[in-house]
Each structure stands twice: as structure tokens, then as C-alpha cells.
Scaffold this motif. Structure first.
Motif, PDB file in Angstrom:
ATOM      1  N   GLY A   1       0.780  -1.227   0.000  1.00 28.73           N
ATOM      2  CA  GLY A   1       0.000   0.000   0.000  1.00 28.73           C
ATOM      3  C   GLY A   1       0.813   1.278   0.000  1.00 28.73           C
ATOM      4  N   TYR A   2       2.114   1.178   0.300  1.00 32.08           N
ATOM      5  CA  TYR A   2       3.014   2.347   0.303  1.00 32.08           C
ATOM      6  C   TYR A   2       2.502   3.449   1.238  1.00 32.08           C
ATOM      7  CZ  TYR A   2       4.761  -0.020  -3.862  1.00 32.08           C
ATOM      8  OH  TYR A   2       5.258  -0.956  -4.740  1.00 32.08           O
ATOM      9  N   LEU A   3       1.929   3.060   2.379  1.00 34.25           N
ATOM     10  CA  LEU A   3       1.330   4.049   3.281  1.00 34.25           C
ATOM     11  C   LEU A   3       2.350   5.106   3.714  1.00 34.25           C
ATOM     12  CD1 LEU A   3      -0.995   1.998   3.273  1.00 34.25           C
ATOM     13  CD2 LEU A   3      -1.185   2.294   5.743  1.00 34.25           C
TER      14      LEU A   3
ATOM     15  N   ALA B   1       8.591   7.019  -9.094  1.00 38.08           N
ATOM     16  CA  ALA B   1       7.234   6.828  -8.586  1.00 38.08           C
ATOM     17  C   ALA B   1       6.301   6.564  -9.749  1.00 38.08           C
ATOM     18  CB  ALA B   1       6.789   8.067  -7.837  1.00 38.08           C
ATOM     19  N   ASN B   2       5.247   5.771  -9.497  1.00 39.23           N
ATOM     20  CA  ASN B   2       4.262   5.387 -10.508  1.00 39.23           C
ATOM     21  C   ASN B   2       4.860   4.365 -11.491  1.00 39.23           C
ATOM     22  OD1 ASN B   2       1.912   5.471 -12.332  1.00 39.23           O
ATOM     23  ND2 ASN B   2       1.348   7.251 -11.131  1.00 39.23           N
ATOM     24  N   ARG B   3       4.293   4.259 -12.680  1.00 39.62           N
ATOM     25  CA  ARG B   3       4.563   3.097 -13.524  1.00 39.62           C
ATOM     26  C   ARG B   3       5.528   3.369 -14.677  1.00 39.62           C
ATOM     27  NH1 ARG B   3      -0.518   3.084 -11.633  1.00 39.62           N
ATOM     28  NH2 ARG B   3      -1.044   1.174 -10.567  1.00 39.62           N
TER      29      ARG B   3
ATOM     30  N   HIS C   1       6.664  -1.883 -14.035  1.00 36.72           N
ATOM     31  CA  HIS C   1       7.519  -1.487 -12.930  1.00 36.72           C
ATOM     32  C   HIS C   1       6.717  -0.438 -12.152  1.00 36.72           C
ATOM     33  CE1 HIS C   1      11.340  -0.527 -10.919  1.00 36.72           C
ATOM     34  NE2 HIS C   1      11.009   0.740 -11.041  1.00 36.72           N
ATOM     35  N   LEU C   2       6.554  -0.633 -10.851  1.00 36.59           N
ATOM     36  CA  LEU C   2       5.735   0.282 -10.048  1.00 36.59           C
ATOM     37  C   LEU C   2       6.521   0.783  -8.837  1.00 36.59           C
ATOM     38  CD1 LEU C   2       2.893   1.563  -9.404  1.00 36.59           C
ATOM     39  CD2 LEU C   2       2.432  -0.493  -8.064  1.00 36.59           C
ATOM     40  N   HIS C   3       6.507   2.113  -8.667  1.00 39.31           N
ATOM     41  CA  HIS C   3       7.034   2.733  -7.447  1.00 39.31           C
ATOM     42  C   HIS C   3       8.458   2.273  -7.091  1.00 39.31           C
ATOM     43  CE1 HIS C   3       3.321   4.738  -6.982  1.00 39.31           C
ATOM     44  NE2 HIS C   3       2.640   3.826  -6.339  1.00 39.31           N
ATOM     45  N   GLY C   4       9.309   2.183  -8.117  1.00 38.38           N
ATOM     46  CA  GLY C   4      10.732   1.970  -7.832  1.00 38.38           C
ATOM     47  C   GLY C   4      11.178   0.532  -7.746  1.00 38.38           C
TER      48      GLY C   4
ATOM     49  N   LYS D   1      -3.645  -1.342 -18.484  1.00 36.55           N
ATOM     50  CA  LYS D   1      -2.505  -1.583 -17.581  1.00 36.55           C
ATOM     51  C   LYS D   1      -2.226  -0.361 -16.705  1.00 36.55           C
ATOM     52  CE  LYS D   1      -0.016  -4.224 -21.111  1.00 36.55           C
ATOM     53  NZ  LYS D   1       1.145  -4.010 -22.001  1.00 36.55           N
ATOM     54  N   LEU D   2      -3.091   0.644 -16.809  1.00 34.58           N
ATOM     55  CA  LEU D   2      -2.950   1.918 -16.089  1.00 34.58           C
ATOM     56  C   LEU D   2      -1.749   2.727 -16.567  1.00 34.58           C
ATOM     57  CD1 LEU D   2      -4.075   1.088 -12.416  1.00 34.58           C
ATOM     58  CD2 LEU D   2      -5.413   1.904 -14.347  1.00 34.58           C
ATOM     59  N   LEU D   3      -1.348   2.472 -17.820  1.00 32.79           N
ATOM     60  CA  LEU D   3      -0.271   3.257 -18.430  1.00 32.79           C
ATOM     61  C   LEU D   3      -0.872   4.337 -19.309  1.00 32.79           C
ATOM     62  CD1 LEU D   3       2.035   0.356 -19.609  1.00 32.79           C
ATOM     63  CD2 LEU D   3       2.493   1.949 -17.731  1.00 32.79           C
TER      64      LEU D   3
HETATM   65  C1  GLA Z   1      -0.390   4.606  -6.891  1.00 30.60           C
HETATM   66  C2  GLA Z   1      -0.908   3.964  -8.104  1.00 30.60           C
HETATM   67  C3  GLA Z   1      -2.016   3.054  -7.748  1.00 30.60           C
HETATM   68  C4  GLA Z   1      -1.542   2.026  -6.740  1.00 30.60           C
HETATM   69  C5  GLA Z   1      -1.010   2.713  -5.521  1.00 30.60           C
HETATM   70  C6  GLA Z   1      -0.450   1.738  -4.535  1.00 30.60           C
HETATM   71  O1  GLA Z   1      -1.237   5.565  -6.426  1.00 30.60           O
HETATM   72  O2  GLA Z   1      -1.306   4.875  -9.095  1.00 30.60           O
HETATM   73  O3  GLA Z   1      -2.507   2.427  -8.891  1.00 30.60           O
HETATM   74  O4  GLA Z   1      -0.519   1.259  -7.288  1.00 30.60           O
HETATM   75  O5  GLA Z   1      -0.039   3.643  -5.899  1.00 30.60           O
HETATM   76  O6  GLA Z   1      -1.351   0.744  -4.184  1.00 30.60           O
END
Ligand code: GLA
Length: 353
Positions: A69-71, A79-81, A105-108, A212-214
């Protein structure tokens, strides 16, 4: 004003993790962990003067390591994709971890900056408490080129603003995109979802995404879409609309192209929660903001202080370069070159009305 250092816990290898508390005299108090530089707690008063914790967090180091969750975390190198976990730079292809469903690749990556312990330094500068965090990311880490030095300064001001100032330098060109991934709930973390919050985003367009949220490369005007937050709008009013972009992302999880005037910080977003009266304004130097409505949060997650968090219980405003910029020459460049300083400055300002 105060800056206090406590022990938070230890990594499995015994390395200590510290928890700092920065407080001012107007009711704002922030706890920051050296693990991921994460904002663990943020107490701010509402209209009635009563403080409450406005950010999702965990009680223990183990939960920060294991519960996703990267809280609250600082996120990097990118950061991001990044699509397919791959980008080309100066004729060479770089392969990164595909840590999101083996696709992006997500968040590093697998062990991004959000999961590393940062070096810490208390930097009381005049009347403001300042926490300095830094880390070194060696050449090749997570597949990225270049040896990168990063430092982040968190500070609190008397007018209830939390400033995050990022700087970095590198010895080879590499994409760099640092942000903070705090989930806010202005009614109090654990009190419910954020659908009643009123959101305003200072953007005339956004970058639509594929399944893919890209980003697809399109810049689409927000006018006439449920992503139009040029005037304050209640998040829940349109989040369920039958609109392709919302269906793909399961809610709001998009990059808005910020209206900027000149250099320096400009307003990115303003959030208002009507019951508590709390307001949060976000200012940034960055070209974009990811407004993420917590669509991937589980239905029940044990949160800080005995609270249970659920689906959409927090919203993120991740100030950033646009997603997948390393593969999108039409986007503002995210490449950090040797001899240049990376600087990013984002402010979260709290008040009530
Ligand atoms: C970002 C992304 C989301 C998800 C969260 C972590 O906000 O855009 O899609 O990956 O991080 O859950």
C-alpha cells in the motif's frame, strides 16, 4: 516547536528504525519513520479545534515491511509506472523489475526507496523543526543506471504547512521521479471512506490510461468528464459513473496535468471535508499529480491505533512527473543528468473552514 526522536522498531536483520515527531504550536504534529521516510501519523485540528490523525498508518515496522500500500512512504527512484519495466536511454535498453502483476515497474521496484531505511539527521533551523533524510542508491539498483544520492527535508511551519523538499544528484543519466504516498482522510483515519470529501484539482487536462494503467499518450481535456475537478466536486458523486477511464482504474487513479504559472510552486489541489471542516491545500513544483482514491485498499486492514481501514478510506495526491515518462518523449523529461540537481518541493497545508 519541537523535534523528538524515538525508537520505532527493527528490521529483521536488527537495523534500527526511528520515529521522529515534529510539532508546532498550532496543533499540527507529524510522525515520520526512517523506514521509507513514511508519514506515519499527522495530527491536525478540525473546525472544533480537536486534533485527529488524518493519515493512514501502521503501528509497527513489520506491518510497514509486509502490508503493501506504500502508506505514507517516500517513493523512488521512479514513482508510478514504467511500462513493461523497460526504457531506452541514449541507445541502451534498461530492464527493471516488473513488480506490478509481472507487467509494470511500479514505485521503484521490489525494494524501492519506500522500503529502505533512510539516514536521519535532526536539523532544527531557527523556529522550524526540520528532519533531514538521505539515502544512496548504487549504480544498477533495481536495474537503474547511475549512482544516485537523494535527500529529503521534512519541515513544519507555524501556519500548519508540512513541506517536503527533495533533492538528488547522479553520475549517469537516469529517470528520477520522487514523491510521497500518504493516504489522507480529513475526517480522521479509520472514520470511513473519503467519498464525501470535496476535491478541487488545478488542471484542465489529464493523461488517460489503458487497462494496464499506463498513459496512452493522449492529453484529454477534463471538461465534460467525471475527472473535471476545476471547481470543487464531491469525490463520490461521479466515481461510479459509466466512464471508461473510471472503469479501467476502478475509480480515480489518474495523472492530472497541472496548470502551472512559471517556476516554483503552484496550487495542485484543494480538499475539503465538510463534517470536520478540515481543508488541505497541496502546492508543488511538479508538472502532474496522481489523485488515487484508494481503490486497491482491502476491505479490512488493521491500521494504526486499533483502527480498521477499508476500501477507499484514504486518498493520495502524489505530485509527480507523468507516469511512464521514460517511454514517452512527448511528456516533460524526467531524466536527471550528471551535473544537474533534481529539486522537487511539495507542501501540504492544513486549515479549517
Ligand atoms: C499509486 C498507483 C495506484 C496504486 C497505488 C499503490 O497511487 O497509481 O494504482 O498502485 O499507488 O497501491
Amino acid at each position: 516547536m519541537s523535534l523528538i526522536k524515538d525508537t520505532f522498531g527493527n528490521l529483521p536483520d536488527g537495523a534500527p528504525v526511528h520515529l521522529y515527531t515534529l510539532a508546532n504550536e498550532n496543533g499540527l504534529a507529524v510522525k515520520i519513520s526512517t523506514l521509507g521516510g513514511a508519514v506515519v501519523e499527522l495530527q491536525a485540528p478540525g473546525r472544533d479545534g480537536k486534533p485527529d490523525n488524518l493519515v493512514l498508518g501502521y503501528d509497527t515496522v513489520d506491518e510497514y515491511l509486509n502490508n503493501g500500500g506504500y502508506l505514507g512512504a517516500l517513493v523512488g527512484r521512479y514513482a508510478n509506472r514504467i511500462g513493461d519495466g523497460r526504457f531506452e536511454l541514449n541507445g541502451k535498453t534498461y530492464e527493471l523489475a516488473r513488480n506490478e502483476k509481472d507487467i509494470n515497474h511500479l514505485h521503484g521496484g521490489k525494494l524501492g526507496f519506500s522500503h529502505r531505511v533512510w539516514r536521519d539527521e535532526a536539523l532544527n533551523q531557527g523556529p522550524e523543526p526540520v528532519l533531514g533524510l538521505s539515502l544512496h542508491s548504487p549504480d544498477g539498483e533495481e536495474g537503474y543506471p547511475g549512482s544516485l544520492s537523494v535527500s529529503v527535508h521534512y519541515s513544519l511551519t507555524q501556519n500548519n504547512a508540512l513541506h517536503i523538499r527533495y533533492s538528488a544528484s547522479i553520475d549517469r543519466p537516469c529517470p528520477v521521479n520522487l514523491t510521497n504516498h500518504t493516504y489522507f482522510n480529513l475526517a480522521g483515519a479509520g472514520s470511513g471512506d473519503v467519498l464525501n470529501h470535496e476535491m478541487q484539482i488545478n488542471a484542465d487536462s489529464f493523461t488517460p490510461c489503458d487497462e494496464k494503467l499506463l498513459p496512452t499518450g493522449e492529453f484529454r481535456p477534463v471538461a465534460g468528464t467525471p475527472l473535471d475537478f476545476r471547481r470543487p466536486a464531491v469525490i463520490g458523486d461521479r466515481i461510479g459513473d459509466d466512464y471508461g477511464q473510471l472503469k479501467k482504474a476502478g475509480g480515480y487513479d489518474h495523472n492530472w496535468v497541472l496548470n502551472r504559472n512559471g517556476e516554483g510552486q503552484s496550487l495542485a489541489a484543494r480538499v475539503h471535508e465538510p463534517v470536520s471542516g478540515r481543508v488541505m491545500e497541496v502546492f508543488t513544483t511538479e508538472p502532474g499529480v496522481q489523485f488515487y482514491s484508494g481503490n486497491f485498499l482491502p476491505r479490512a486492514l488493521a491500521g494504526r491505533g486499533g483502527k480498521t481501514y477499508g476500501w477507499r478510506f484514504g486518498l493520495c495526491l502524489e505530485t509527480q512527473h507523468y507516469p511512464d515518462s521514460p517511454n514517452r518523449p512527448e511528456f516533460p523529461s524526467s531524466i536527471l543528468n550528471p551535473g544537474h540537481d533534481y529539486n522537487q518541493h511539495t507542501t501540504f497545508k492544513f486549515s479549517s473552514q
